[in-house]
Design a protein around this motif. Structure first.
Motif, PDB file in Angstrom:
ATOM      1  N   GLY A 188      -8.326  -7.681  -3.282  1.00 21.54           N
ATOM      2  CA  GLY A 188      -8.992  -6.631  -4.051  1.00 21.54           C
ATOM      3  C   GLY A 188      -8.701  -5.248  -3.500  1.00 21.54           C
ATOM      4  O   GLY A 188      -8.466  -4.300  -4.258  1.00 21.54           O
ATOM      5  N   LEU A 189      -8.687  -5.134  -2.188  1.00 19.85           N
ATOM      6  CA  LEU A 189      -8.372  -3.853  -1.559  1.00 19.85           C
ATOM      7  C   LEU A 189      -6.950  -3.421  -1.887  1.00 19.85           C
ATOM      8  O   LEU A 189      -6.690  -2.250  -2.173  1.00 19.85           O
ATOM      9  N   GLU A 190      -6.035  -4.380  -1.881  1.00 19.74           N
ATOM     10  CA  GLU A 190      -4.638  -4.068  -2.216  1.00 19.74           C
ATOM     11  C   GLU A 190      -4.512  -3.606  -3.667  1.00 19.74           C
ATOM     12  O   GLU A 190      -3.760  -2.692  -3.976  1.00 19.74           O
ATOM     13  N   ARG A 191      -5.269  -4.223  -4.558  1.00 19.58           N
ATOM     14  CA  ARG A 191      -5.232  -3.810  -5.968  1.00 19.58           C
ATOM     15  C   ARG A 191      -5.799  -2.403  -6.154  1.00 19.58           C
ATOM     16  O   ARG A 191      -5.334  -1.644  -6.990  1.00 19.58           O
ATOM     17  N   LEU A 192      -6.833  -2.066  -5.375  1.00 13.96           N
ATOM     18  CA  LEU A 192      -7.472  -0.765  -5.524  1.00 13.96           C
ATOM     19  C   LEU A 192      -6.650   0.374  -4.937  1.00 13.96           C
ATOM     20  O   LEU A 192      -6.508   1.427  -5.565  1.00 13.96           O
ATOM     21  N   VAL A 193      -6.142   0.191  -3.733  1.00 14.96           N
ATOM     22  CA  VAL A 193      -5.498   1.314  -3.056  1.00 14.96           C
ATOM     23  C   VAL A 193      -4.034   1.067  -2.705  1.00 14.96           C
ATOM     24  O   VAL A 193      -3.382   1.953  -2.166  1.00 14.96           O
ATOM     25  N   GLY A 194      -3.505  -0.108  -3.015  1.00 13.87           N
ATOM     26  CA  GLY A 194      -2.131  -0.433  -2.632  1.00 13.87           C
ATOM     27  C   GLY A 194      -1.101   0.510  -3.224  1.00 13.87           C
ATOM     28  O   GLY A 194      -0.234   1.034  -2.515  1.00 13.87           O
ATOM     29  N   SER A 195      -1.180   0.742  -4.519  1.00 11.26           N
ATOM     30  CA  SER A 195      -0.185   1.601  -5.161  1.00 11.26           C
ATOM     31  C   SER A 195      -0.303   3.049  -4.689  1.00 11.26           C
ATOM     32  O   SER A 195       0.704   3.747  -4.549  1.00 11.26           O
ATOM     33  N   HIS A 196      -1.524   3.484  -4.405  1.00 10.10           N
ATOM     34  CA  HIS A 196      -1.719   4.846  -3.906  1.00 10.10           C
ATOM     35  C   HIS A 196      -1.114   5.008  -2.511  1.00 10.10           C
ATOM     36  O   HIS A 196      -0.522   6.046  -2.201  1.00 10.10           O
ATOM     37  N   LEU A 197      -1.278   3.987  -1.678  1.00 11.19           N
ATOM     38  CA  LEU A 197      -0.687   4.052  -0.345  1.00 11.19           C
ATOM     39  C   LEU A 197       0.839   4.025  -0.403  1.00 11.19           C
ATOM     40  O   LEU A 197       1.504   4.759   0.327  1.00 11.19           O
ATOM     41  N   ILE A 198       1.390   3.191  -1.269  1.00 10.03           N
ATOM     42  CA  ILE A 198       2.852   3.139  -1.413  1.00 10.03           C
ATOM     43  C   ILE A 198       3.366   4.488  -1.895  1.00 10.03           C
ATOM     44  O   ILE A 198       4.371   5.003  -1.391  1.00 10.03           O
ATOM     45  N   ASP A 199       2.690   5.079  -2.858  1.00 11.78           N
ATOM     46  CA  ASP A 199       3.094   6.394  -3.351  1.00 11.78           C
ATOM     47  C   ASP A 199       3.019   7.431  -2.237  1.00 11.78           C
ATOM     48  O   ASP A 199       3.892   8.310  -2.128  1.00 11.78           O
ATOM     49  N   ALA A 200       2.003   7.370  -1.403  1.00 14.75           N
ATOM     50  CA  ALA A 200       1.840   8.342  -0.336  1.00 14.75           C
ATOM     51  C   ALA A 200       2.927   8.179   0.728  1.00 14.75           C
ATOM     52  O   ALA A 200       3.462   9.181   1.218  1.00 14.75           O
ATOM     53  N   PHE A 201       3.283   6.947   1.059  1.00 15.03           N
ATOM     54  CA  PHE A 201       4.276   6.711   2.110  1.00 15.03           C
ATOM     55  C   PHE A 201       5.704   6.897   1.612  1.00 15.03           C
ATOM     56  O   PHE A 201       6.538   7.453   2.298  1.00 15.03           O
ATOM     57  N   VAL A 202       5.985   6.428   0.399  1.00 17.17           N
ATOM     58  CA  VAL A 202       7.351   6.476  -0.126  1.00 17.17           C
ATOM     59  C   VAL A 202       7.619   7.790  -0.827  1.00 17.17           C
ATOM     60  O   VAL A 202       8.753   8.241  -0.887  1.00 17.17           O
ATOM     61  N   GLY A 203       6.628   8.361  -1.393  1.00 17.28           N
ATOM     62  CA  GLY A 203       6.801   9.634  -2.071  1.00 17.28           C
ATOM     63  C   GLY A 203       6.690   9.543  -3.576  1.00 17.28           C
ATOM     64  O   GLY A 203       7.060  10.446  -4.295  1.00 17.28           O
ATOM     65  N   GLY A 204       6.214   8.407  -4.082  1.00 26.10           N
ATOM     66  CA  GLY A 204       5.973   8.286  -5.501  1.00 26.10           C
ATOM     67  C   GLY A 204       7.170   7.847  -6.319  1.00 26.10           C
ATOM     68  O   GLY A 204       7.067   7.706  -7.526  1.00 26.10           O
ATOM     69  N   ASP A 205       8.306   7.605  -5.722  1.00 23.02           N
ATOM     70  CA  ASP A 205       9.494   7.171  -6.454  1.00 23.02           C
ATOM     71  C   ASP A 205       9.383   5.685  -6.716  1.00 23.02           C
ATOM     72  O   ASP A 205       9.543   4.861  -5.823  1.00 23.02           O
ATOM     73  N   ASP A 206       9.085   5.323  -7.954  1.00 19.05           N
ATOM     74  CA  ASP A 206       8.852   3.915  -8.309  1.00 19.05           C
ATOM     75  C   ASP A 206       9.926   3.423  -9.272  1.00 19.05           C
ATOM     76  O   ASP A 206       9.648   2.863 -10.312  1.00 19.05           O
ATOM     77  N   THR A 207      11.200   3.648  -8.928  1.00 15.83           N
ATOM     78  CA  THR A 207      12.298   3.293  -9.820  1.00 15.83           C
ATOM     79  C   THR A 207      13.057   2.091  -9.290  1.00 15.83           C
ATOM     80  O   THR A 207      14.270   2.004  -9.406  1.00 15.83           O
ATOM     81  N   ALA A 208      12.393   1.139  -8.693  1.00 21.32           N
ATOM     82  CA  ALA A 208      13.055  -0.018  -8.103  1.00 21.32           C
ATOM     83  C   ALA A 208      13.572  -0.972  -9.108  1.00 21.32           C
ATOM     84  O   ALA A 208      13.305  -1.334 -10.096  1.00 21.32           O
TER      85      ALA A 208
END
Length: 53
Positions: free
Chosen positions: A33-53
């Motif tokens: 549940g924690l991963e669903r809530l904040v996982g994408s936000h953390l990935i965006d913060a660390f990677v820089g928001g580039d989600d073109t994989a």
């Protein structure tokens, strides 16, 4: 016959096994549940928001 004996029932051991299994389930559900809530936000913060994989 060696190795075919039924071990005696130990309620304290069964309680410990039950508590450990319950804790594992709670952690699995909680971290999921924690991963669903904040996982994408953390990935965006660390990677820089580039989600073109």
């Amino acid at each position: 016959m060696a190795g075919l004996e039924v071990p005696s029932w130990d309620p304290q051991a069964a309680l410990v096994i039950g508590v450990v299994l319950f804790e594992a389930i709670v952690l699995y559900v909680g971290y999921g549940g924690l991963e669903r809530l904040v996982g994408s936000h953390l990935i965006d913060a660390f990677v820089g928001g580039d989600d073109t994989a």
